[in-house]
Scaffold this active site. Structure first.
Site, PDB file in Angstrom:
ATOM      1  N   ASP A  89       0.938  -1.268   0.041  1.00  0.00           N
ATOM      2  CA  ASP A  89      -0.047  -0.028  -0.028  1.00  0.00           C
ATOM      3  C   ASP A  89       0.867   1.187   0.202  1.00  0.00           C
ATOM      4  O   ASP A  89       1.423   1.671   1.168  1.00  0.00           O
ATOM      5  CB  ASP A  89      -0.986  -0.007   1.146  1.00  0.00           C
ATOM      6  CG  ASP A  89      -2.023  -1.032   1.281  1.00  0.00           C
ATOM      7  OD1 ASP A  89      -1.768  -2.142   0.206  1.00  0.00           O
ATOM      8  OD2 ASP A  89      -2.967  -1.006   1.951  1.00  0.00           O
ATOM      9  N   LYS A 151      -6.786   3.395  -3.053  1.00  0.00           N
ATOM     10  CA  LYS A 151      -7.138   3.451  -1.442  1.00  0.00           C
ATOM     11  C   LYS A 151      -7.334   4.639  -1.154  1.00  0.00           C
ATOM     12  O   LYS A 151      -6.747   5.778  -1.481  1.00  0.00           O
ATOM     13  CB  LYS A 151      -6.146   2.585  -0.703  1.00  0.00           C
ATOM     14  CG  LYS A 151      -6.172   2.622   0.691  1.00  0.00           C
ATOM     15  CD  LYS A 151      -4.984   1.921   1.279  1.00  0.00           C
ATOM     16  CE  LYS A 151      -5.026   2.186   2.885  1.00  0.00           C
ATOM     17  NZ  LYS A 151      -3.832   1.262   3.473  1.00  0.00           N
ATOM     18  N   LYS A 180     -10.103   0.057  -2.009  1.00  0.00           N
ATOM     19  CA  LYS A 180      -9.822   0.041  -0.672  1.00  0.00           C
ATOM     20  C   LYS A 180     -10.548   1.265   0.134  1.00  0.00           C
ATOM     21  O   LYS A 180      -9.836   2.292  -0.159  1.00  0.00           O
ATOM     22  CB  LYS A 180      -8.751  -0.307  -0.177  1.00  0.00           C
ATOM     23  CG  LYS A 180      -8.419  -0.876   1.267  1.00  0.00           C
ATOM     24  CD  LYS A 180      -6.876  -1.142   1.564  1.00  0.00           C
ATOM     25  CE  LYS A 180      -6.544  -1.141   3.090  1.00  0.00           C
ATOM     26  NZ  LYS A 180      -5.264  -1.877   3.289  1.00  0.00           N
TER      27      LYS A 180
END
EC number: 4.1.2.4
Length: 220
Positions: A89, A151, A180
């Protein structure tokens, strides 16, 4: 709905001791969460602890400001993968996005994407700091570069996931890319709202509370 498989069970606090990381790992095994999301220093340990389970190891890169150089982010990602990370991430260069330097935003993501191999790359755009126009552009770039997810948030800025942002991100990237929702999801109701908005993964420290139908006030 197997909501456990939406959950990246997360502990990213700077002062999280090994005992807390172990707790997150044990809970992830118990509830069969999709992953644990932990700081890079714990990746090798978590990888060993989870080697006989289906739980993936997720870590964060350029975190939480996104202000490292692209070369350093790529090195961080490569190092994390060598240590056993399954998912990366990364935080975009937020300052570049605010400056409309989209070439830098793109090359920054591309440099990390180039070292991911067969691992998953999630691109954190930090929605609380961007306009809707900037969110759309950042998502378009992440998709074009070949990232696997976009995300919402680090959980360490001015706000977390919002239904509006998840919907906007889903509309922007289409049906096939992951989205996400991260930060600010405390219970099952909020988790379902994010999934209904288009989230395919939830970054939460409240994984157990969500599974038990409770509400958690924990943060990352």
């Amino acid at each position: 709905m197997q909501i456990n498989k939406y959950i990246d069970h997360t502990i990213l606090k700077a002062d999280a001791p090994k005992s807390k990381v172990q707790q997150i790992i044990d809970e992830a095994k118990k509830y069969d969460f999709m992953s644990v999301c932990i700081n890079p220093t714990w990746v090798n340990y978590a990888s060993q602890e989870l080697k006989d389970s289906d739980v993936k190891v997720c870590t964060v890169i350029g975190f939480p400001l996104g202000a490292n150089t692209s070369e350093l982010k790529a090195f961080e990602a490569k190092n994390a993968i060598e240590n056993g990370a399954d998912e990366i991430d990364m935080v975009i260069n937020i300052g570049a996005a605010k400056s409309k330097d989209w070439d830098l935003v793109e090359s920054d993501i591309a440099d990390v994407n180039a070292v991911k191999g067969d691992k998953l790359l999630k691109v954190i755009i930090e929605t609380s700091l961007l306009t809707d126009e900037e969110k759309i552009k950042a998502c378009q770039i992440a998709k074009a570069v070949g990232a696997d997810f976009v995300k919402t948030s680090t959980g360490f800025s001015t706000g977390g996931a919002a239904v509006h942002d998840v919907k906007l991100m889903r509309q922007t990237v289409g049906p096939d890319m992951g989205v996400k929702a991260s930060g600010g999801v405390h219970n099952l109701e909020e988790a379902k709202a994010m999934i209904d908005a288009g989230a395919t993964r939830l970054g939460v420290s409240a994984g157990v509370a969500i599974m038990e139908g409770l509400t958690s006030n924990d943060s990352y």
